[in-house]
Motif scaffolding. Structure first.
Motif, PDB file in Angstrom:
ATOM      1  N   VAL A  98       7.607 -20.153   5.004  1.00 23.45           N
ATOM      2  CA  VAL A  98       7.684 -18.896   4.529  1.00 23.45           C
ATOM      3  C   VAL A  98       8.112 -17.949   6.081  1.00 23.45           C
ATOM      4  CG1 VAL A  98       6.282 -18.928   2.667  1.00 23.45           C
ATOM      5  CG2 VAL A  98       5.586 -18.088   4.929  1.00 23.45           C
ATOM      6  N   GLU A  99       8.857 -16.991   5.772  1.00 27.54           N
ATOM      7  CA  GLU A  99       9.119 -15.885   6.792  1.00 27.54           C
ATOM      8  C   GLU A  99       8.954 -14.620   6.096  1.00 27.54           C
ATOM      9  OE1 GLU A  99      12.141 -15.176  10.628  1.00 27.54           O
ATOM     10  OE2 GLU A  99      12.598 -16.590   9.102  1.00 27.54           O
ATOM     11  N   LEU A 100       8.039 -13.626   6.681  1.00 29.56           N
ATOM     12  CA  LEU A 100       7.688 -12.425   6.256  1.00 29.56           C
ATOM     13  C   LEU A 100       8.425 -11.285   7.003  1.00 29.56           C
ATOM     14  CD1 LEU A 100       3.815 -13.322   5.680  1.00 29.56           C
ATOM     15  CD2 LEU A 100       5.562 -13.927   4.328  1.00 29.56           C
ATOM     16  N   ILE A 101       8.479  -9.992   6.284  1.00 28.12           N
ATOM     17  CA  ILE A 101       8.888  -8.723   6.855  1.00 28.12           C
ATOM     18  C   ILE A 101       7.668  -8.028   6.078  1.00 28.12           C
ATOM     19  CG2 ILE A 101      10.311  -7.022   7.115  1.00 28.12           C
ATOM     20  CD1 ILE A 101      12.752  -8.899   6.853  1.00 28.12           C
ATOM     21  N   VAL A 102       7.079  -7.063   7.280  1.00 31.25           N
ATOM     22  CA  VAL A 102       6.080  -6.040   6.798  1.00 31.25           C
ATOM     23  C   VAL A 102       6.570  -4.764   7.423  1.00 31.25           C
ATOM     24  CG1 VAL A 102       3.770  -5.187   6.969  1.00 31.25           C
ATOM     25  CG2 VAL A 102       4.170  -7.530   6.680  1.00 31.25           C
ATOM     26  N   ALA A 103       6.827  -3.795   6.560  1.00 30.98           N
ATOM     27  CA  ALA A 103       7.354  -2.462   7.019  1.00 30.98           C
ATOM     28  C   ALA A 103       6.565  -1.302   6.439  1.00 30.98           C
ATOM     29  CB  ALA A 103       8.868  -2.353   6.461  1.00 30.98           C
TER      30      ALA A 103
ATOM     31  N   TYR B 294       0.958  -1.212   0.022  1.00 31.23           N
ATOM     32  CA  TYR B 294       0.031  -0.044   0.167  1.00 31.23           C
ATOM     33  C   TYR B 294       0.909   1.273  -0.256  1.00 31.23           C
ATOM     34  CZ  TYR B 294      -4.668   1.953   0.406  1.00 31.23           C
ATOM     35  OH  TYR B 294      -5.915   2.487   0.255  1.00 31.23           O
ATOM     36  N   ASP B 295       0.178   2.369   0.189  1.00 32.81           N
ATOM     37  CA  ASP B 295       0.998   3.779  -0.004  1.00 32.81           C
ATOM     38  C   ASP B 295       2.387   3.733   0.797  1.00 32.81           C
ATOM     39  OD1 ASP B 295      -1.030   4.454  -1.311  1.00 32.81           O
ATOM     40  OD2 ASP B 295      -2.180   5.703   0.225  1.00 32.81           O
ATOM     41  N   ARG B 296       2.446   3.333   1.916  1.00 31.79           N
ATOM     42  CA  ARG B 296       3.662   3.552   2.903  1.00 31.79           C
ATOM     43  C   ARG B 296       4.162   2.179   3.411  1.00 31.79           C
ATOM     44  NH1 ARG B 296       5.238   8.274   5.197  1.00 31.79           N
ATOM     45  NH2 ARG B 296       3.923  10.002   4.581  1.00 31.79           N
ATOM     46  N   ILE B 297       3.427   1.017   2.860  1.00 27.32           N
ATOM     47  CA  ILE B 297       3.722  -0.358   3.354  1.00 27.32           C
ATOM     48  C   ILE B 297       4.451  -1.201   2.140  1.00 27.32           C
ATOM     49  CG2 ILE B 297       2.755  -2.470   4.460  1.00 27.32           C
ATOM     50  CD1 ILE B 297       0.506  -0.333   5.248  1.00 27.32           C
ATOM     51  N   ALA B 298       5.423  -1.987   2.661  1.00 27.84           N
ATOM     52  CA  ALA B 298       5.918  -3.011   1.672  1.00 27.84           C
ATOM     53  C   ALA B 298       6.351  -4.241   2.387  1.00 27.84           C
ATOM     54  CB  ALA B 298       7.527  -2.571   1.035  1.00 27.84           C
ATOM     55  N   PHE B 299       6.362  -5.302   1.517  1.00 31.05           N
ATOM     56  CA  PHE B 299       6.381  -6.683   2.008  1.00 31.05           C
ATOM     57  C   PHE B 299       7.507  -7.287   1.409  1.00 31.05           C
ATOM     58  CE2 PHE B 299       5.351 -11.162   0.434  1.00 31.05           C
ATOM     59  CZ  PHE B 299       4.542 -11.664   1.436  1.00 31.05           C
ATOM     60  N   ALA B 300       8.275  -8.085   2.346  1.00 29.16           N
ATOM     61  CA  ALA B 300       9.404  -9.017   1.677  1.00 29.16           C
ATOM     62  C   ALA B 300       9.192 -10.232   2.403  1.00 29.16           C
ATOM     63  CB  ALA B 300      10.778  -8.278   2.368  1.00 29.16           C
ATOM     64  N   ALA B 301       9.625 -11.385   1.666  1.00 29.82           N
ATOM     65  CA  ALA B 301       9.565 -12.868   2.007  1.00 29.82           C
ATOM     66  C   ALA B 301      10.537 -13.665   1.620  1.00 29.82           C
ATOM     67  CB  ALA B 301       8.289 -13.387   1.515  1.00 29.82           C
ATOM     68  N   VAL B 302      10.816 -14.731   2.243  1.00 29.72           N
ATOM     69  CA  VAL B 302      11.618 -15.803   1.937  1.00 29.72           C
ATOM     70  C   VAL B 302      10.898 -17.191   2.138  1.00 29.72           C
ATOM     71  CG1 VAL B 302      13.774 -14.580   2.315  1.00 29.72           C
ATOM     72  CG2 VAL B 302      12.818 -16.004   4.089  1.00 29.72           C
ATOM     73  N   GLY B 303      11.288 -18.221   1.361  1.00 31.95           N
ATOM     74  CA  GLY B 303      10.686 -19.512   1.430  1.00 31.95           C
ATOM     75  C   GLY B 303      10.088 -19.769   0.169  1.00 31.95           C
TER      76      GLY B 303
ATOM     77  N   TYR C  13       7.868 -19.830  -3.055  1.00 29.33           N
ATOM     78  CA  TYR C  13       7.286 -18.584  -3.638  1.00 29.33           C
ATOM     79  C   TYR C  13       5.829 -18.551  -3.679  1.00 29.33           C
ATOM     80  CZ  TYR C  13       6.129 -15.297  -7.336  1.00 29.33           C
ATOM     81  OH  TYR C  13       5.737 -14.245  -8.150  1.00 29.33           O
ATOM     82  N   ASN C  14       5.311 -19.914  -3.942  1.00 28.46           N
ATOM     83  CA  ASN C  14       3.951 -19.970  -4.125  1.00 28.46           C
ATOM     84  C   ASN C  14       3.060 -19.404  -3.146  1.00 28.46           C
ATOM     85  OD1 ASN C  14       4.691 -22.547  -3.396  1.00 28.46           O
ATOM     86  ND2 ASN C  14       2.709 -23.249  -3.572  1.00 28.46           N
ATOM     87  N   GLU C  15       3.597 -20.132  -1.543  1.00 34.94           N
ATOM     88  CA  GLU C  15       3.075 -19.613  -0.396  1.00 34.94           C
ATOM     89  C   GLU C  15       3.154 -18.074  -0.113  1.00 34.94           C
ATOM     90  OE1 GLU C  15       3.705 -24.079   1.365  1.00 34.94           O
ATOM     91  OE2 GLU C  15       4.989 -22.437   1.831  1.00 34.94           O
ATOM     92  N   PHE C  16       4.347 -17.447  -0.248  1.00 35.84           N
ATOM     93  CA  PHE C  16       4.382 -16.123   0.178  1.00 35.84           C
ATOM     94  C   PHE C  16       3.662 -15.380  -0.874  1.00 35.84           C
ATOM     95  CE2 PHE C  16       8.926 -16.259  -1.454  1.00 35.84           C
ATOM     96  CZ  PHE C  16       8.743 -15.355  -2.394  1.00 35.84           C
ATOM     97  N   GLU C  17       3.693 -15.583  -2.169  1.00 38.06           N
ATOM     98  CA  GLU C  17       2.877 -14.879  -3.186  1.00 38.06           C
ATOM     99  C   GLU C  17       1.304 -14.986  -2.841  1.00 38.06           C
ATOM    100  OE1 GLU C  17       2.160 -12.816  -6.654  1.00 38.06           O
ATOM    101  OE2 GLU C  17       3.643 -12.913  -5.070  1.00 38.06           O
ATOM    102  N   ASN C  18       0.860 -16.012  -2.555  1.00 34.88           N
ATOM    103  CA  ASN C  18      -0.731 -16.107  -1.902  1.00 34.88           C
ATOM    104  C   ASN C  18      -0.806 -15.048  -0.829  1.00 34.88           C
ATOM    105  OD1 ASN C  18      -1.361 -17.913  -3.893  1.00 34.88           O
ATOM    106  ND2 ASN C  18      -1.201 -19.726  -2.426  1.00 34.88           N
ATOM    107  N   LEU C  19       0.165 -14.899   0.196  1.00 31.06           N
ATOM    108  CA  LEU C  19      -0.014 -14.222   1.367  1.00 31.06           C
ATOM    109  C   LEU C  19       0.237 -12.892   0.650  1.00 31.06           C
ATOM    110  CD1 LEU C  19       1.997 -16.286   3.872  1.00 31.06           C
ATOM    111  CD2 LEU C  19      -0.434 -15.946   4.046  1.00 31.06           C
ATOM    112  N   ARG C  20       1.033 -12.401   0.028  1.00 22.57           N
ATOM    113  CA  ARG C  20       1.189 -11.048  -0.626  1.00 22.57           C
ATOM    114  C   ARG C  20      -0.139 -10.726  -1.207  1.00 22.57           C
ATOM    115  NH1 ARG C  20       1.742  -8.208  -5.217  1.00 22.57           N
ATOM    116  NH2 ARG C  20       1.298 -10.003  -6.447  1.00 22.57           N
ATOM    117  N   ILE C  21      -0.763 -11.490  -2.024  1.00 26.18           N
ATOM    118  CA  ILE C  21      -2.057 -11.038  -2.839  1.00 26.18           C
ATOM    119  C   ILE C  21      -3.201 -10.658  -1.729  1.00 26.18           C
ATOM    120  CG2 ILE C  21      -3.931 -11.968  -4.361  1.00 26.18           C
ATOM    121  CD1 ILE C  21      -1.491 -13.395  -5.711  1.00 26.18           C
ATOM    122  N   GLY C  22      -3.133 -11.561  -0.768  1.00 28.02           N
ATOM    123  CA  GLY C  22      -4.143 -11.499   0.499  1.00 28.02           C
ATOM    124  C   GLY C  22      -4.077 -10.235   1.076  1.00 28.02           C
TER     125      GLY C  22
END
Length: 264
Positions: free
Chosen positions: A121-126, A57-66, A68-77
């Motif tokens: 997966v392991e995520l970072i939300v900033a 979103y405007d000020r929010i970004a997402f980073a992930a490892v693990g 790809y299909n699993e963290f891509e589903n989480l990103r889209i959600g």
């Protein structure tokens, strides 16, 4: 009929956690560092189509490892959650803390369910704030717990070794060039203590830039701009403000450019 083999709940959870950790450790690392004007994301990722770092979103970004299909589903959600909440209430109601809570509930439910395997997966939300003290960085491991991070954080690969290296060298008030150099040095270290040589083609680099005059603060560092930063260790120029073309050949305000706001 044979008796089913009994496994204690504690042992089952420990086995699931070990399974997820091994899957995450096989991925290449991602590091996130705060610097004076925002938050820097650097991932070892030679692919130009499959991103580990993305805008939410405007000020929010997402980073992930693990996986790809699993963290891509989480990103889209996450994008859907942010768009719906911003549309229903206000854009300022979309926060990294709220998004991290949503991800934590999803990961925790999957991890606790015996009907499916845990996400690897392991995520970072900033979220970038008005000043460095307002920045928010959250790390979400596979089990859905939330860790509030400050300064620097690494996930995936040899994350423990990289995090230790970053903790010793990261400081407040770093420029973008200094932060990028430190990220490169940390990712270049292998598990045996030696060093590798990484090039711009092997990296995915993005920033949440609080000085950006537009509502959306996320941008990728590509092509000549990234190469110049790696070579000189200097902060980027004011190309966005004065309409300088980016690596795609389109100016930021040209419809169809990667940073066009029309999609929001």
């Amino acid at each position: 009929m044979s008796t089913p083999f009994y496994v204690s709940p504690q042992q089952a959870m420990a086995d699931r956690a070990e399974y997820a950790r091994k899957g995450i450790a096989r991925g290449r690392s991602v590091v996130v560092l705060q610097y004076t004007d925002g938050i820097l994301f650097v991932a070892e990722n030679p692919s130009r189509a499959l991103h580990k770092v993305s805008e939410i979103y405007d000020r929010i970004a997402f980073a992930a490892v693990g996986k790809y299909n699993e963290f891509e589903n989480l990103r889209i959600g996450g994008v859907r959650y942010a768009d719906l909440r911003g549309y229903t209430y206000a854009r300022t109601d979309v926060t990294a803390r709220g998004l991290a809570n949503v991800y934590a509930q999803t990961l925790g439910t999957i991890f606790s369910s015996v009907a499916e395997k845990p996400y690897e997966v392991e995520l970072i939300v900033a979220e970038v704030g008005e000043g460095p003290e307002d920045d928010q960085v959250y790390r979400l491991p596979h089990d859905g717990s939330i860790v509030d991070e400050h300064g620097s954080v690494a996930v995936g690969g040899n994350a423990d070794q990289i995090s230790s290296y970053l903790d010793q060298r990261h400081r407040d008030g770093m420029t973008l060039g200094e932060a990028l150099k430190l990220a490169m040095e940390s990712l270049s270290r292998d598990t045996n203590g030696g060093e590798r040589t990484l090039t711009a083609d092997q990296l995915e680099v993005a920033v949440l830039d609080r000085t950006r005059p537009r509502q959306r603060k996320f941008r990728r560092l590509l092509g000549r701009q990234l190469s110049r930063l790696l070579e000189e260790g200097a902060a980027p120029g004011t190309g966005e403000a004065d309409g300088e073309a980016d690596a795609s050949g389109a100016t930021p305000d040209t419809p169809g450019s990667p940073e066009d706001d029309s999609g929001k």
